[in-house]
Design a protein around this motif. Structure first.
Motif, PDB file in Angstrom:
ATOM      1  N   ALA A 128       0.845  -1.203   0.000  1.00 21.34           N
ATOM      2  CA  ALA A 128       0.000   0.000   0.000  1.00 21.34           C
ATOM      3  C   ALA A 128       0.879   1.251   0.000  1.00 21.34           C
ATOM      4  CB  ALA A 128      -0.921  -0.008   1.222  1.00 21.34           C
ATOM      5  N   LEU A 129       1.961   1.207   0.784  1.00 19.17           N
ATOM      6  CA  LEU A 129       2.858   2.367   0.847  1.00 19.17           C
ATOM      7  C   LEU A 129       3.582   2.584  -0.476  1.00 19.17           C
ATOM      8  CD1 LEU A 129       4.139   1.789   4.464  1.00 19.17           C
ATOM      9  CD2 LEU A 129       2.865   3.791   3.675  1.00 19.17           C
ATOM     10  N   ARG A 130       3.970   1.487  -1.142  1.00 19.49           N
ATOM     11  CA  ARG A 130       4.630   1.617  -2.454  1.00 19.49           C
ATOM     12  C   ARG A 130       3.669   2.264  -3.446  1.00 19.49           C
ATOM     13  NH1 ARG A 130      10.170   0.497  -1.840  1.00 19.49           N
ATOM     14  NH2 ARG A 130      10.282  -1.175  -0.305  1.00 19.49           N
ATOM     15  N   GLU A 131       2.393   1.889  -3.345  1.00 21.89           N
ATOM     16  CA  GLU A 131       1.415   2.485  -4.264  1.00 21.89           C
ATOM     17  C   GLU A 131       1.323   3.995  -4.025  1.00 21.89           C
ATOM     18  OE1 GLU A 131      -2.488   0.646  -4.274  1.00 21.89           O
ATOM     19  OE2 GLU A 131      -3.304   2.210  -5.583  1.00 21.89           O
ATOM     20  N   ALA A 132       1.335   4.384  -2.743  1.00 23.15           N
ATOM     21  CA  ALA A 132       1.285   5.823  -2.416  1.00 23.15           C
ATOM     22  C   ALA A 132       2.527   6.536  -2.942  1.00 23.15           C
ATOM     23  CB  ALA A 132       1.156   6.007  -0.906  1.00 23.15           C
ATOM     24  N   LEU A 133       3.676   5.879  -2.835  1.00 20.75           N
ATOM     25  CA  LEU A 133       4.909   6.467  -3.375  1.00 20.75           C
ATOM     26  C   LEU A 133       4.804   6.597  -4.892  1.00 20.75           C
ATOM     27  CD1 LEU A 133       7.637   4.560  -1.285  1.00 20.75           C
ATOM     28  CD2 LEU A 133       6.982   6.974  -1.062  1.00 20.75           C
ATOM     29  N   ALA A 134       4.247   5.569  -5.520  1.00 30.12           N
ATOM     30  CA  ALA A 134       4.128   5.581  -6.980  1.00 30.12           C
ATOM     31  C   ALA A 134       3.166   6.673  -7.444  1.00 30.12           C
ATOM     32  CB  ALA A 134       3.665   4.216  -7.477  1.00 30.12           C
ATOM     33  N   ALA A 136       6.569   5.562 -14.462  1.00 35.89           N
ATOM     34  CA  ALA A 136       7.795   6.094 -13.850  1.00 35.89           C
ATOM     35  C   ALA A 136       7.656   6.092 -12.329  1.00 35.89           C
ATOM     36  CB  ALA A 136       8.056   7.510 -14.354  1.00 35.89           C
ATOM     37  N   GLY A 137       6.462   6.420 -11.874  1.00 39.16           N
ATOM     38  CA  GLY A 137       6.214   6.446 -10.426  1.00 39.16           C
ATOM     39  C   GLY A 137       6.380   5.067  -9.810  1.00 39.16           C
ATOM     40  N   ILE A 138       5.889   4.053 -10.511  1.00 39.78           N
ATOM     41  CA  ILE A 138       6.001   2.684  -9.992  1.00 39.78           C
ATOM     42  C   ILE A 138       7.477   2.280  -9.937  1.00 39.78           C
ATOM     43  CG2 ILE A 138       5.461   0.250 -10.434  1.00 39.78           C
ATOM     44  CD1 ILE A 138       2.839   1.285 -11.790  1.00 39.78           C
ATOM     45  N   LEU A 139       8.217   2.619 -10.983  1.00 41.26           N
ATOM     46  CA  LEU A 139       9.651   2.282 -10.989  1.00 41.26           C
ATOM     47  C   LEU A 139      10.358   2.973  -9.829  1.00 41.26           C
ATOM     48  CD1 LEU A 139      10.438   2.412 -14.812  1.00 41.26           C
ATOM     49  CD2 LEU A 139      10.274   0.389 -13.340  1.00 41.26           C
ATOM     50  N   ASP A 140      10.063   4.266  -9.657  1.00 46.24           N
ATOM     51  CA  ASP A 140      10.668   5.016  -8.544  1.00 46.24           C
ATOM     52  C   ASP A 140      10.329   4.389  -7.200  1.00 46.24           C
ATOM     53  OD1 ASP A 140      11.902   6.829 -10.059  1.00 46.24           O
ATOM     54  OD2 ASP A 140      10.586   8.532  -9.581  1.00 46.24           O
ATOM     55  N   GLU A 191      13.950   3.688  -6.424  1.00 44.94           N
ATOM     56  CA  GLU A 191      14.594   4.882  -5.867  1.00 44.94           C
ATOM     57  C   GLU A 191      14.167   5.141  -4.427  1.00 44.94           C
ATOM     58  OE1 GLU A 191      16.783   6.503  -7.695  1.00 44.94           O
ATOM     59  OE2 GLU A 191      16.408   5.190  -9.428  1.00 44.94           O
ATOM     60  N   LYS A 192      12.875   4.949  -4.159  1.00 40.51           N
ATOM     61  CA  LYS A 192      12.359   5.322  -2.840  1.00 40.51           C
ATOM     62  C   LYS A 192      12.373   4.107  -1.934  1.00 40.51           C
ATOM     63  CE  LYS A 192       9.378   8.898  -4.826  1.00 40.51           C
ATOM     64  NZ  LYS A 192       7.996   9.247  -5.206  1.00 40.51           N
ATOM     65  N   ARG A 193      12.298   4.375  -0.642  1.00 44.02           N
ATOM     66  CA  ARG A 193      12.232   3.222   0.227  1.00 44.02           C
ATOM     67  C   ARG A 193      11.179   3.441   1.313  1.00 44.02           C
ATOM     68  NH1 ARG A 193      15.201   2.881   4.955  1.00 44.02           N
ATOM     69  NH2 ARG A 193      15.917   4.922   5.641  1.00 44.02           N
ATOM     70  N   VAL A 194      10.720   2.335   1.864  1.00 45.82           N
ATOM     71  CA  VAL A 194       9.741   2.387   2.940  1.00 45.82           C
ATOM     72  C   VAL A 194      10.496   2.181   4.255  1.00 45.82           C
ATOM     73  CG1 VAL A 194       7.761   1.212   3.974  1.00 45.82           C
ATOM     74  CG2 VAL A 194       7.854   1.553   1.487  1.00 45.82           C
ATOM     75  N   GLN A 195      10.447   3.184   5.114  1.00 50.23           N
ATOM     76  CA  GLN A 195      11.073   3.006   6.433  1.00 50.23           C
ATOM     77  C   GLN A 195      10.139   2.169   7.302  1.00 50.23           C
ATOM     78  OE1 GLN A 195      12.309   6.674   8.474  1.00 50.23           O
ATOM     79  NE2 GLN A 195      11.797   7.765   6.586  1.00 50.23           N
ATOM     80  N   VAL A 196      10.709   1.229   8.024  1.00 52.35           N
ATOM     81  CA  VAL A 196       9.885   0.443   8.946  1.00 52.35           C
ATOM     82  C   VAL A 196      10.189   0.895  10.371  1.00 52.35           C
ATOM     83  CG1 VAL A 196       9.290  -1.854   9.789  1.00 52.35           C
ATOM     84  CG2 VAL A 196       9.876  -1.526   7.369  1.00 52.35           C
ATOM     85  N   TRP A 197       9.136   1.324  11.067  1.00 47.45           N
ATOM     86  CA  TRP A 197       9.294   1.753  12.464  1.00 47.45           C
ATOM     87  C   TRP A 197       8.655   0.693  13.358  1.00 47.45           C
ATOM     88  CZ3 TRP A 197       8.164   7.694  13.323  1.00 47.45           C
ATOM     89  CH2 TRP A 197       9.070   8.440  12.538  1.00 47.45           C
ATOM     90  N   ASP A 198       9.425   0.185  14.298  1.00 48.29           N
ATOM     91  CA  ASP A 198       8.864  -0.766  15.258  1.00 48.29           C
ATOM     92  C   ASP A 198       8.683  -0.065  16.604  1.00 48.29           C
ATOM     93  OD1 ASP A 198      11.415  -0.500  16.196  1.00 48.29           O
ATOM     94  OD2 ASP A 198      12.010  -2.582  15.822  1.00 48.29           O
ATOM     95  N   LEU A 199       8.376  -0.850  17.612  1.00 47.97           N
ATOM     96  CA  LEU A 199       8.126  -0.271  18.936  1.00 47.97           C
ATOM     97  C   LEU A 199       9.302   0.585  19.411  1.00 47.97           C
ATOM     98  CD1 LEU A 199       6.539   0.032  21.544  1.00 47.97           C
ATOM     99  CD2 LEU A 199       7.375  -2.208  22.266  1.00 47.97           C
ATOM    100  N   ALA A 200      10.539   0.105  19.150  1.00 49.59           N
ATOM    101  CA  ALA A 200      11.715   0.844  19.622  1.00 49.59           C
ATOM    102  C   ALA A 200      11.744   2.263  19.055  1.00 49.59           C
ATOM    103  CB  ALA A 200      12.988   0.091  19.226  1.00 49.59           C
ATOM    104  N   ALA A 201      11.202   2.427  17.856  1.00 51.31           N
ATOM    105  CA  ALA A 201      11.251   3.734  17.187  1.00 51.31           C
ATOM    106  C   ALA A 201      10.343   4.767  17.837  1.00 51.31           C
ATOM    107  CB  ALA A 201      10.886   3.569  15.710  1.00 51.31           C
ATOM    108  N   ILE A 202       9.320   4.300  18.579  1.00 47.90           N
ATOM    109  CA  ILE A 202       8.378   5.270  19.169  1.00 47.90           C
ATOM    110  C   ILE A 202       8.300   5.150  20.692  1.00 47.90           C
ATOM    111  CG2 ILE A 202       6.928   5.399  17.090  1.00 47.90           C
ATOM    112  CD1 ILE A 202       4.906   3.565  18.596  1.00 47.90           C
ATOM    113  N   ARG A 203       9.173   4.334  21.256  1.00 47.83           N
ATOM    114  CA  ARG A 203       9.039   4.049  22.684  1.00 47.83           C
ATOM    115  C   ARG A 203       9.082   5.314  23.553  1.00 47.83           C
ATOM    116  NH1 ARG A 203       9.686  -0.808  25.675  1.00 47.83           N
ATOM    117  NH2 ARG A 203      10.566  -1.934  23.928  1.00 47.83           N
TER     118      ARG A 203
END
Lengths: 264, 336
Positions: free
Chosen positions: A70-76, A190-194, A198-210
């Motif tokens: 879903a996030l890749r689609e939003a990026l695209a 082009a958006g899908i390729l990017d 080119e783009k990446r999805v950051q993954v935040w787990d519990l440690a990231a928001i503790r």
């Protein structure tokens, strides 16, 4: 302007069918999609960015690892950054715990405007957006049908059953988008390729928001409500179905029933 | 200890909305199971006898909060006043209508007072042993029903779909206590400006109030298909409603839509013409007293919920039915 759009990946409930024998949901093969109201929110953000090109759009999704799609689609579609908020500790959350988790992530990010969809088609609660706004202490406008930014405030057409309001909210604030807010564009090639190269999805787990959340407010144990049971509806006893009648006989049958029930 | 069942009495332009009376009616039923009282909370400005009206519909107590900031709905002033009331009175249960106001306000308040909230309930029960509120609601587009409880936090909060619960008949002999409270609002609570309010030009027709609904689905074939339905509705003294497909196609206004994303109706008669009966539609009309369906397709799921199903062509049957009902009514008028 910094815009954050919160999205949810949902099963396409219009594709969900009941198994006539077991009376359970058939979920196999049901496609996962970006929740429609949320997708309208993405489109609205993209249009704001077209009007103010130095804007930056971050899309945020809480969910299992599969929500990456879903996030890749939003990026695209054109969003700049994507964050997947994913940890077993977030699982089983009701709307209170979900909004606490998402608000904790938002506290780590700069924003002027937060957009969520009005409601998700799997739960239909419309609660998470206003609850995020409360956790962050932001003004909110739900049921937004049109928005525009004027300097340090956003002007929203807010829909009600019998009226609409034009309201002005100071930035930062949160709005919840109706599907009518903006018809989403398609992803470009082009958006899908990017989105995948080119783009990446950051993954935040519990440690990231503790440090921005009380862990007692997360997941199943942080949820004030609990599903005690769920069930498919029992079809009410089927009535009589008449086939192969002439039109006159059909009219007679209907009139007979209406008289029997004192409707006429 | 938490005590009492509170309901938000929603007003627009000073007029109390029908769903508020339904919530009071449901509150009275729940209150009997708990041995507690029902309190209606009315926020707004410039009230006359609205408090007494709420008593007449069954509330034991009414709390009125009046302030110019509360006249037209705005999230923050409403949320602040309700949170104050909840902290002071600690109700056991707080019910809202699942309207655009209730669905904006209730989540904001639930987050502020840290309690659970269940959306769009269609059934409320007090569990006999635990005395907890069992809140049942549809999910997955109406495919699944879930019963939800809120064990440790108070109040137990729910929004309830308009048209689902039954209001009590108005009884001017009912009495109770009407209390006015200080709202405690300041300029800081005015955090959004209402620039304009545009009301629907004609008073929006509320199909949830109709006793008879003649409803059209995709089988009508075109916007003109509604003309025959309007004739039939007029002959029966009812209104026309629709499935979602025709609203999406622009054949009829959104306020006529029945179903999960439209309105929940339960008229005395629901006459479904050319409606296949997708589960999202059935969720909005299955509580109707009498359901009659006309559909060409004899496997249409609408026949599973219909008391009487006619497999046939509505384009032929509907005009003949209209004529037959007009004839009957004329004969009756001639006799009396």
């Amino acid at each position: 302007m910094k815009i954050i759009v919160c999205i949810k990946q949902v099963p396409d409930t219009t594709e969900v069918r009941l198994d006539p024998v077991t009376n359970t949901l058939i979920r196999d093969g049901v496609p996962s999609i970006i929740n429609p109201d949320d997708k309208a929110g993405i489109e609205a953000a993209l249009r704001l960015k077209e009007a103010a090109p130095d804007s930056e759009i971050t899309v945020l999704c809480m969910g299992p690892p599969q929500a990456d799609v879903a996030l890749r689609e939003a990026l695209a579609m054109g969003c700049d950054q994507a964050i997947l908020l994913s940890d077993r500790a977030f699982g089983g959350a009701d709307t209170w715990a979900t909004s606490s988790t998402i608000a904790a992530a938002l506290k780590k990010l700069p924003y002027d405007l937060i957009i969520t969809g009005r409601q998700a088609i799997d739960g239909d609660t419309a609660q998470v957006g206003p609850q995020i706004a409360e956790h962050l202490g932001l003004p909110q406008a739900s049921y937004a049908e049109a928005i525009r930014v004027e300097g340090k405030r956003v002007i929203v057409k807010r829909q009600f059953e019998d009226r609409y309001q034009i309201i002005a909210l100071p930035l930062p604030c949160l709005i919840t988008a109706l599907a009518e807010l903006a018809t989403p564009r398609y992803m470009s090639v082009a958006g899908i390729l990017d989105a995948y190269r080119e783009k990446r999805v950051q993954v935040w787990d519990l440690a990231a928001i503790r440090d921005t959340v009380d862990t007692a407010n997360l997941g199943l144990k942080g949820s004030p409500t609990r599903v005690k049971k769920s069930f498919t509806k029992q079809a009410k006893g089927a009535g009589q179905v008449l086939r192969d009648l002439s039109a006159d006989e059909a009219v007679e049958a209907i009139v007979g029933k209406l008289r029997e029930k004192f409707i006429i | 200890m938490s005590k009492g069942i509170y309901v938000l009495a929603e007003q627009r332009d000073g007029e109390i909305q029908k769903v508020s009376f339904e919530l009071i009616g449901e509150g009275v039923r729940l209150a009997a199971a708990l041995g507690q009282q029902v309190t209606a909370v009315l926020l707004g400005a410039g009230f006359a006898d609205q408090g007494e009206t709420l008593l007449h519909y069954g509330a034991d107590n009414v709390i009125i909060a009046e302030d110019p900031l509360l006249a037209e709905y705005m999230t923050e002033p409403y949320a602040k006043v309700l949170a104050r009331i909840i902290r002071a009175d600690q109700p056991e249960i707080f019910l809202f209508g699942a309207t655009t106001i209730g669905r904006d306000l209730a989540p904001r308040v639930s987050a502020r007072v840290h309690t659970g909230l269940t959306a769009d309930c269609t059934k409320l029960e007090i569990e006999p042993e635990s005395k907890l509120l069992a809140m049942t609601r549809p999910a997955f587009g109406g495919n699944i029903m879930a019963t939800i409880i809120c064990e440790r936090h108070r109040p137990q909060m729910a929004t309830v779909r308009p048209g689902v619960m039954k209001a009590l008949a108005k009884d001017t002999a009912r009495a109770g206590v009407v209390k006015r409270i200080d709202c405690g609002l300041t300029a800081a609570d005015h955090n959004a400006d209402i620039l304009q309010v545009v009301k629907s030009s004609q008073k929006a027709l509320d199909i949830t109030e109709a006793k008879i609904l003649v409803s059209g689905g995709r089988g009508l074939g075109s916007a003109r298909g509604f003309e025959a339905l309007r004739d039939l509705a007029e002959a029966l003294g009812g209104e026309v409603s629709s499935s979602r497909a025709n609203v999406d196609a622009g054949w009829i206004a959104k306020d006529r839509q029945v179903g999960q994303t439209g309105k929940t109706v339960r008229p005395d008669l629901y006459l479904a013409c050319g409606i296949s009966g997708a589960i999202q539609h059935v969720a909005g009309m299955e509580g109707s007293n009498l359901i009659i369906a006309i559909n060409k397709n004899d496997t249409a799921p609408i026949f599973d919920v219909a008391d009487l199903g006619i497999v046939g062509d509505l384009k032929v049957i509907v005009p003949k039915l209209t004529a037959a009902i007009r004839r009957l009514k004329q004969e009756r008028a001639a006799i009396s």
